[in-house]
Enzyme design. Structure first.
Site, PDB file in Angstrom:
ATOM      1  N   ASP A 349       0.809  -1.104   0.155  1.00  7.23           N
ATOM      2  CA  ASP A 349      -0.027   0.178  -0.119  1.00  7.23           C
ATOM      3  C   ASP A 349       1.076   1.214  -0.060  1.00  7.23           C
ATOM      4  O   ASP A 349       0.554   2.327  -0.736  1.00  7.23           O
ATOM      5  CB  ASP A 349      -0.984  -0.051   1.194  1.00  7.23           C
ATOM      6  N   ASP A 491      -5.498  -9.668  -1.507  1.00  9.21           N
ATOM      7  CA  ASP A 491      -5.191 -10.251  -0.387  1.00  9.21           C
ATOM      8  C   ASP A 491      -6.100 -11.660  -0.184  1.00  9.21           C
ATOM      9  O   ASP A 491      -5.550 -12.533   0.530  1.00  9.21           O
ATOM     10  CB  ASP A 491      -5.716  -9.340   0.930  1.00  9.21           C
TER      11      ASP A 491
HETATM   12  C1  GLC Z   1      -6.721  -3.660   0.882  1.00 10.52           C
HETATM   13  C2  GLC Z   1      -5.429  -3.883   1.251  1.00 10.52           C
HETATM   14  C3  GLC Z   1      -4.653  -3.720   0.029  1.00 10.52           C
HETATM   15  C4  GLC Z   1      -5.096  -4.958  -0.999  1.00 10.52           C
HETATM   16  C5  GLC Z   1      -6.469  -4.713  -1.302  1.00 10.52           C
HETATM   17  C6  GLC Z   1      -7.173  -5.946  -2.100  1.00 10.52           C
HETATM   18  O1  GLC Z   1      -7.109  -2.289   0.104  1.00 10.52           O
HETATM   19  O2  GLC Z   1      -5.154  -2.645   2.085  1.00 10.52           O
HETATM   20  O3  GLC Z   1      -3.083  -4.138   0.416  1.00 10.52           O
HETATM   21  O4  GLC Z   1      -4.348  -4.909  -2.088  1.00 10.52           O
HETATM   22  O5  GLC Z   1      -7.242  -4.723  -0.177  1.00 10.52           O
HETATM   23  O6  GLC Z   1      -7.115  -7.183  -1.422  1.00 10.52           O
END
Ligand code: GLC
Length: 798
Positions: A349, A491
């Protein structure tokens, strides 16, 4: 339905109806002290970290959803009637009182007209002092004299998010309050660093420090006993819950105005005394407010555009940059949703957010980049979530906090838990961010600077980048595609530890970014080595990831293709297709086809869905995403962050109309008049917008802290308007709808001004026919001009 409007002159969002469906927040503070504040003055403050150094309390996930806050109550001492300057907490009927909240750049203004009294409360944190000022003005619009009591109120927190929420049998007896010399001091007796003060630029007529004394039994912030009775109780205590209320009685002749300044700050009473002396002089308050305005003006001047699209101008010139800066300065862990309990830096991030603000915040960008490099292992991967303090000798040497509640501190040995916890994409984002920083600042020597690895050893920044690329080259699966490891950008998509198409595309992109740098630095050996690596990765992408009409998303550990025509669910994914094009790995024909598939299967007027069809059955070979409700978050919502990737992809394809269609769909500005659906603030991107597979389609959730701020900014400024940097200089390469006749950009770059005038006489979407710099024809990137010069670039599309 509409609740407010953009005021472009003052760069404020004006909330005219306070009963918005959810809290609409703003961020105060630009350095170390921060307050997250709602349009109803609800919210909380912290110092440096929302986890360890909370100042005021927030009852997270509560009802009402933004209590408590930083409130000012007014009481008519003749009639006993009382109200608050912000609509909440007292919430007078909207038939009888009118309220307005103006969220500005690092300040919020609350206005109220009730019973012929006009009141205003401006909250802001000066650039250079760790104090929140409450600048309150009260005017008597009545024809008779009015006697009023003014009360401040905020509730202190137990400093540490854990202490505030756990083990209260201990925490409840660890904090104390006192009142002396007109100043409330709040202490946490066990912690010498945790002192806060509250005071006013006047002699108070009363005070309360004990929360339950001020509020009274079986009451809440909407009807505090002290306000109802018109008298603070002079309470202080060692132990218990604490607040800061100062009472001031004022008498206002008809037409007269009083100004009271309250101060909530970090430090002991002594510090409070110094600050009190300073801000008792209203001209210092005004100066501090002007300083804050100047701070933002200087930033905004780095890039201002004037285009045929009012919404784009409003968002790019003010709000999207403001949101992106907020993510970089405060990281992604303080909002009404992110309420502490996680802290530090999320690797991917931060690496992405930083990329977008190198021009407006080079110092913070550099700091973040160095922190991320320090959080990189010598093998080349990044620590997914870490505290920069772990690698900072000054922080490390500090004595550990003697908390009455046990707070586990990670041991260095616990930091590295092996590949099972490594996200395959984390460090890849950093390559482009480092390059962007150098292109912006011209600080070529930064590549040669030595930075420690998180585990052991140190190397130049350049070498850090090489190791990132080498790590991904090593971490490939049976098909030669990069392994997804714990997860990639998504994620929730774990592929059982299989291979990730997205990461191979990211690797290809990072390699090409790096190659530009190694060419620029004259590192010919590396140019050769990494060109070969890029060619190999590109070949794997084209041979293994194409599915006929679009690119797959990955291959599970069991060998099943995900994101394929053959899948019943999860057939088309946004990330891999957008990155196939953004990275340059896709051939021209496939690039067009896969983006057409994105449009056909994923687009909606609220933005582009992350995946279609969303998953309805748990499948642990695919990942946690299959256990998320349909249409929400990673399972088929309009996840905002990847939307601008599709815009950038369209710009690469030269399809300006399409890029704008995607930009417009997600643009919060465009949803200003349909808040009954969106609910969330129209000046901030949300992490996600509920997708079409859920009945709440179109509802925005998790404002502010999302990579969509930075990426939408990048898409709009660098790709749609096309004003971006290379190592060789400034490039102007717009990709706009054909009906745009032209636009202008004012860009500051390395202390020179560039007025860029783009004309589009032939109504094309992309292509530059001619370009002049200060009247002379030029081609190719424009090198940095002399400091202090004002330059004009005229670009004719065609
Ligand atoms: C959230 C997390 C980020 C991730 C996204 C997709 O925004 O902070 O790191 O890439 O979800 O899962």
């Amino acid at each position: 339905m509409k609740y407010g409007r953009f005021d472009n002159v003052n760069k404020e969002y004006v909330i005219e109806r306070p009963d918005v469906p959810v809290s609409w927040t703003n961020y105060l503070g630009v350095k170390d002290m921060c307050t997250v504040i709602s349009h109803n003055a609800g919210g909380y403050s912290f110092y440096k970290t929302a986890q360890y150094h909370r100042i005021t309390r927030f009852r997270q996930n509560g009802v009402p959803l933004d209590r408590p806050g930083h409130y000012v109550y007014l009481r008519d001492d003749d009639s006993g009637d009382y109200w608050s300057v912000s609509w909440q907490p007292v919430a007078k009927s909207l038939d009888k009182a009118s309220y307005e909240c103006r969220h500005g750049l690092s300040y919020s203004k609350f206005l109220c007209n009730y019973d012929r009294i006009r009141a205003e409360q401006v909250l802001f944190i000066p650039v250079d002092d760790d104090v929140e000022l409450w600048d309150v003005r009260i005017r008597n619009d009545d024809s008779k004299e009015r006697k009023l009591s003014v009360f401040s109120y905020c509730e202190f927190s137990f400093h540490h998010i854990d202490m505030d929420n756990q083990n209260l049998q201990m925490s409840l007896y660890a904090a104390g309050s006192s009142f002396e010399d007109g100043i409330i001091e709040y202490d946490l007796f066990y912690d010498p660093d945790a002192y806060h003060y509250f005071c006013g630029g006047f002699e108070p007529d009363g005070f309360d420090c004990v929360r339950d004394r001020f509020i009274g039994p079986y009451r809440d912030e909407s009807n505090p006993l002290a306000v109802e009775e018109g008298r603070c109780g002079g309470s202080t205590e060692l132990g218990g819950n604490h607040c800061a209320s100062l009472q001031k009685k004022i008498v206002l002749a008809p037409g007269a105005e009083a100004r009271l300044v309250f101060m909530l700050g970090v430090g002991r009473r002594k510090k409070g005394g110094e600050i009190r002396r300073k801000y008792s002089d209203p001209s210092n308050v005004d100066r501090a407010f002007d300083g804050l305005k100047r701070y933002w003006r200087t930033k905004l001047e780095a890039f201002q555009c004037s285009t045929p699209h009012e919404g784009l101008d409003t968002m790019v010139n003010t709000w999207t940059l403001y949101q992106a800066e907020t993510c970089v300065v405060w990281s992604r862990f303080a909002s009404f949703i992110e309420v502490g309990g996680r802290t530090g830096l999320g690797y991917r991030d931060t690496a992405q957010d930083t990329m977008s603000v190198c021009h407006t915040n080079p110092a913070k960008s550099r700091q973040r980049i160095v922190e991320l490099l320090q959080g990189q292992s010598k093998d080349g991967y990044g620590l997914h979530l870490f505290e920069p303090g772990w690698f900072n000798p000054a922080e490390k040497s500090k004595k550990p906090l003697k908390s009455p509640t046990v707070v586990p501190q990670p041991d260095s040995a616990d930091i590295f838990t092996g590949l099972k916890d490594v996200c395959s994409d984390d460090a890849l984002w950093l390559v482009a961010t480092v390059c962007e920083y150098v292109k912006e600042t011209g600080d070529r020597d930064f590549f040669a600077e030595t930075v420690n690895f998180a585990d052991s050893g140190k190397a130049s920044v350049y070498e850090h980048l090489r190791r990132i690329l080498d790590f991904s080259a090593r971490q490939t699966g049976p098909h030669g595609v990069c392994k997804g490891l714990r997860a990639d950008w998504n994620d929730c998509l774990n592929l059982g530890g299989g291979e990730s198409a997205l990461v191979s595309f990211l690797h290809y992109w990072a390699l090409n970014e790096f190659l530009e740098a190694s060419e620029f630095l004259g590192r010919t050996k590396d140019v050769k080595k990494y060109s070969a690596m890029a060619a190999k990765v590109g070949k794997v992408c084209e041979e293994k990831l194409w599915d006929g009409e679009w690119y797959i998303r990955g291959i599970t550990a069991k060998g099943k293709k995900i994101g394929s025509r053959k899948n019943a669910e999860g057939r088309v994914h946004l990330e891999s297709n957008a990155w196939a094009v953004v990275s340059g790995a896709a051939s021209a024909d496939r690039a067009r086809k896969c983006m057409d598939a994105v449009d056909e299967h994923l687009y909606s007027p609220n933005g582009i869905h992350l995946v279609w069809p969303s998953y309805s059955k748990p499948d642990d070979d695919i990942g946690y995403v299959t256990r998320v409700y349909r249409g929400i978050k990673e399972n088929g919502s309009i996840f905002s962050h990847p939307n601008p990737w599709a815009m950038i992809a369209e710009c690469r394809l030269g399809r300006g109309k399409k890029a704008m269609k995607f930009y417009d769909a997600l643009l919060p500005y465009n949803h200003n008049d349909r808040i009954e659906i969106r609910q969330a603030e129209p000046y901030s991107y949300c992490q996600f917008v509920v997708g079409r597979d859920h009945p709440a389609f179109g509802r925005g959730r998790h404002p502010w802290l999302t990579g969509s701020a930075g990426w939408n900014y990048v898409a709009a400024t660098r790709h749609i308007l096309g004003v971006r940097l290379s190592f060789g200089g400034l490039i102007v390469d717009p990709c706009v709808p054909a009906d745009w006749k032209g636009f202008e950009v004012n860009r500051k770059w390395r202390n020179a001004d560039y007025r860029i005038v783009v004309k589009n006489p032939d109504g094309v979407e992309k292509g530059v026919k001619s370009m002049t710099l200060n009247g002379r024809p030029v081609s190719g990137p424009i090198p940095a001009q002399k400091k202090g010069t004002a330059n004009e670039i005229v670009v004719v599309m065609g």
